[in-house]
Design an enzyme around this catalytic site. Structure first.
Site, mmCIF file in Angstrom:
data_model
loop_
_atom_site.group_PDB
_atom_site.id
_atom_site.type_symbol
_atom_site.label_atom_id
_atom_site.label_comp_id
_atom_site.label_asym_id
_atom_site.label_seq_id
_atom_site.Cartn_x
_atom_site.Cartn_y
_atom_site.Cartn_z
ATOM 1 N N ARG A 55 4.293 -0.763 6.785
ATOM 2 C CA ARG A 55 5.735 0.387 7.054
ATOM 3 C C ARG A 55 5.428 0.299 9.047
ATOM 4 N NH1 ARG A 55 5.440 4.925 2.934
ATOM 5 N NH2 ARG A 55 7.343 5.679 3.140
ATOM 6 N N LYS B 142 12.063 16.808 -2.155
ATOM 7 C CA LYS B 142 10.605 16.299 -1.002
ATOM 8 C C LYS B 142 11.268 15.371 -0.305
ATOM 9 C CE LYS B 142 7.709 12.800 -1.384
ATOM 10 N NZ LYS B 142 7.767 12.381 -0.413
ATOM 11 N N ASN B 143 12.029 14.719 -0.350
ATOM 12 C CA ASN B 143 12.828 13.702 1.095
ATOM 13 C C ASN B 143 13.889 13.805 1.459
ATOM 14 O OD1 ASN B 143 10.685 12.173 0.418
ATOM 15 N ND2 ASN B 143 11.804 9.858 -0.996
ATOM 16 N N ASP C 165 11.198 4.203 -5.306
ATOM 17 C CA ASP C 165 10.155 5.240 -5.876
ATOM 18 C C ASP C 165 9.837 6.111 -7.746
ATOM 19 O OD1 ASP C 165 9.708 5.798 -3.034
ATOM 20 O OD2 ASP C 165 11.106 7.584 -2.855
ATOM 21 N N ARG D 169 1.102 15.335 -3.483
ATOM 22 C CA ARG D 169 2.331 14.956 -2.472
ATOM 23 C C ARG D 169 3.697 15.451 -2.748
ATOM 24 N NH1 ARG D 169 2.489 9.936 -0.326
ATOM 25 N NH2 ARG D 169 3.966 10.749 0.672
ATOM 26 N N CYS E 25 -0.206 1.944 4.829
ATOM 27 C CA CYS E 25 -0.452 3.163 4.562
ATOM 28 C C CYS E 25 -0.898 1.888 3.080
ATOM 29 C CB CYS E 25 0.292 4.332 3.803
ATOM 30 S SG CYS E 25 1.442 3.901 3.054
HETATM 31 C C1 UD1 Z 1 12.306 6.961 2.518
HETATM 32 C C2 UD1 Z 1 10.588 7.867 1.431
HETATM 33 C C3 UD1 Z 1 10.617 6.768 0.592
HETATM 34 C C4 UD1 Z 1 10.840 6.116 -0.019
HETATM 35 C C5 UD1 Z 1 11.816 5.023 1.467
HETATM 36 C C6 UD1 Z 1 12.288 3.655 0.936
HETATM 37 C C7 UD1 Z 1 10.687 9.982 3.000
HETATM 38 C C8 UD1 Z 1 10.057 10.729 3.449
HETATM 39 N N1 UD1 Z 1 9.764 8.219 2.393
HETATM 40 O O1 UD1 Z 1 10.873 5.954 3.153
HETATM 41 O O2 UD1 Z 1 10.058 8.464 -0.590
HETATM 42 O O3 UD1 Z 1 10.666 4.837 -0.765
HETATM 43 O O4 UD1 Z 1 12.550 5.734 1.684
HETATM 44 O O5 UD1 Z 1 13.113 4.443 -0.481
HETATM 45 O O6 UD1 Z 1 12.083 9.551 2.484
HETATM 46 N N2 UD1 Z 1 10.027 -0.920 7.960
HETATM 47 C C9 UD1 Z 1 10.748 -1.157 9.072
HETATM 48 N N3 UD1 Z 1 10.554 -0.735 10.065
HETATM 49 C C10 UD1 Z 1 10.876 0.107 10.508
HETATM 50 C C11 UD1 Z 1 11.282 1.338 9.293
HETATM 51 C C12 UD1 Z 1 10.983 0.999 8.111
HETATM 52 O O7 UD1 Z 1 10.153 -2.693 8.788
HETATM 53 O O8 UD1 Z 1 11.264 1.045 11.494
HETATM 54 C C13 UD1 Z 1 10.875 -1.411 6.882
HETATM 55 C C14 UD1 Z 1 9.633 -0.683 5.515
HETATM 56 O O9 UD1 Z 1 8.234 -1.468 6.075
HETATM 57 C C15 UD1 Z 1 9.803 -0.605 3.917
HETATM 58 C C16 UD1 Z 1 11.485 -0.285 4.268
HETATM 59 O O10 UD1 Z 1 11.310 -0.465 5.621
HETATM 60 O O11 UD1 Z 1 9.124 -1.923 3.662
HETATM 61 C C17 UD1 Z 1 11.486 0.779 3.891
HETATM 62 O O12 UD1 Z 1 10.979 2.363 4.486
HETATM 63 P P1 UD1 Z 1 12.290 3.006 5.499
HETATM 64 O O13 UD1 Z 1 13.376 3.444 4.411
HETATM 65 O O14 UD1 Z 1 12.235 3.782 6.296
HETATM 66 O O15 UD1 Z 1 11.637 3.919 4.093
HETATM 67 P P2 UD1 Z 1 11.281 5.308 4.879
HETATM 68 O O16 UD1 Z 1 11.535 6.311 5.289
HETATM 69 O O17 UD1 Z 1 9.016 5.430 5.454
#
Ligand code: UD1
Length: 423
Positions: A121, A22-23, A305, A397, A116
């Site tokens: 996030r 999915k990711n 995850d 999902r 969420c």
């Molecule tokens: C992706 C995955 C999700 C997984 C996560 C971490 C997908 C669709 N989703 O989510 O399944 O759990 O990686 O492996 O691929 N953060 C910030 N600022 C930002 C971006 C992120 O503070 O601009 C923080 C987030 O709040 C979180 C952490 O960084 O605490 C990790 O987030 P991130 O790696 O961005 O996760 P996603 O890409 O949303």
């Protein structure tokens, strides 16, 4: 709303075919916005998040066909460069269209995704990166308007190796003339798959010996064909479900090295595994489950995850296990539901302590997020009696044909909608 009814106590047994990731599929679908050429993607899992992404691509102006896990995406006139909140609120990853749209149109208007269930996030790392590339980001009535007169290559050091920000910035940098260097990037296998697809489209991306991503911009990208990598989170989830039910399951079509830490931890907990080139067999094991301490971390660390399904396994350990959740600030919502099923868990900030019990008992529980939902299904498979898991839409999902796959492994699970079905 759909629920699962699970009669637990059966060991999972047999072979399960792992679906496409999915990711990886989500950002690859989004990356097709970078071209008007025809893209053909295979092994795209039929999931709610994938269908939401296809709706987004259609809204933006693409023509889509989706048959038997193959998606064909073609141009269908001029693309739009904005999204309505209705689509963004269904899936945070929809924000990732910002990178390709900015690259192509120098302007994108996307509603800011809210927090969420698992955490706040924010998207600050994405936005800081766009600014480094010469854009301005302005928030207006809940939307972020990202604009640039001219995008310029840059060296960007991410504050944290965010998966989404790495992908968003990569996609944007592909079409910027010059060399962009992304440092402290996410190293998840899904990123490699996105890079492989972008390079097939004509991008010029490689990683250097320091693990930085070097993007040399090209004028345009063309259509490409790609098969999505195996889902390492689905792989790990089924391995953990097999272990917790004390069953014997072969996971076929996976990439075992993508879950190296999990295999180490499962073996340390007592389980025997055969690890092949593209399969893993979890052997039946009736001995004690040793308690471990795991800490979630960016790849190649323990995947956040898989934290919830791991916790379900540890509810049956012999002693006290600990889980540190270091990626998301609120990712223990499954814990109180597991406690309703007889687990002994206490949480304090990012630490959960799990004292093993002999068995779990069936209960009526609610899933509040995708992986936490799987953890409850897993607990239901272990518990004696009938467990009812509500809010299955979270689980839909991210797990393709979950109840079918589990039924093939001998589980007694069925989907039921109290508003429509006879009980
Ligand atoms: C992706 C995955 C999700 C997984 C996560 C971490 C997908 C669709 N989703 O989510 O399944 O759990 O990686 O492996 O691929 N953060 C910030 N600022 C930002 C971006 C992120 O503070 O601009 C923080 C987030 O709040 C979180 C952490 O960084 O605490 C990790 O987030 P991130 O790696 O961005 O996760 P996603 O890409 O949303």
């Amino acid at each position: 709303m759909d629920r699962f009814l699970i009669r637990g106590g059966k060991k999972l047994q047999g072979v399960v075919q792992i679906s496409g990731s999915k990711n990886a599929a989500l950002p690859i679908l989004v990356a097709t916005l970078l071209t008007d050429g025809k893209c053909v993607l295979h092994r795209v899992p039929n999931l709610r998040d994938v269908r939401t992404t296809l709706k987004i691509l259609e809204y933006l102006g693409k023509k889509i066909s989706y048959q038997k896990n193959t998606v064909t995406i073609e141009a269908n006139g001029q693309l739009k460069n904005n999204l309505p909140y209705e689509l963004v609120k269904q899936m945070r990853a929809s924000f990732w269209v910002a990178g390709p749209l900015l690259a192509r149109f120098k302007e994108a208007e996307i509603p800011l995704p809210g927090g969420c269930a698992i955490g706040v996030r924010p998207v600050d790392i994405h936005l800081k990166g766009f600014e480094k590339l010469g854009a301005t980001c302005e928030t207006k009535a809940g939307d972020v308007v990202i604009r640039a007169k001219k995008l310029t290559p840059a060296k960007i050091v991410l504050r944290f190796p965010s998966v989404g920000a790495t992908q968003n910035l990569l996609m944007c940098a592909c079409l910027i003339d010059g060399e962009t260097v992304l440092e402290n990037v996410a190293k998840e296998p899904e990123i490699d798959d996105v890079v492989a697809f972008l390079n097939k489209m004509g991008a010029d991306i490689h990683s250097d010996d320091k693990g930085r991503l070097i993007v040399r911009g090209v004028k345009a990208l063309h259509g490409a064909e790609h098969t999505v990598v195996a889902d390492r989170i689905e792989t790990g989830s089924y391995a953990l479900a097999a272990a917790a039910t004390r069953g014997e399951v072969t996971l076929e079509g996976c990439v075992p090295e993508h879950n190296a830490i999990l295999w180490d931890d499962l073996q340390e907990a007592g389980f025997k595994l055969d690890i092949g080139k593209d399969f893993v067999r979890v052997h039946a094991y009736d001995g004690e489950i040793k308690p471990l301490r795991v800490r979630t971390a960016p790849y190649p660390g323990f995947a956040t995850d898989l934290q919830a399904p791991w916790m379900t396994l540890m509810t049956l350990c012999n002693g006290t296990a600990e889980v540190d959740e270091d990626i998301f600030e609120n990712r223990f919502m499954h814990a109180p539901e597991l406690v309703r099923m007889g687990a002994q868990i206490s949480t304090e900030k990012s630490l959960a302590r799990i004292t093993g019990v002999k068995e779990l008992s069936a209960a009526h529980v609610q899933s509040s997020d995708l992986r936490g939902g799987f953890a409850l299904v897993m607990a239901g498979l272990c518990a004696k009696g009938e467990t009812e898991v509500e809010r299955v839409y979270h689980i839909d999902r991210g797990y393709e044909r979950l109840e079918e796959k589990l039924t093939e492994l001998g589980a007694d699970i069925r989907r039921y909608n109290p508003d429509k079905d006879e009980f």
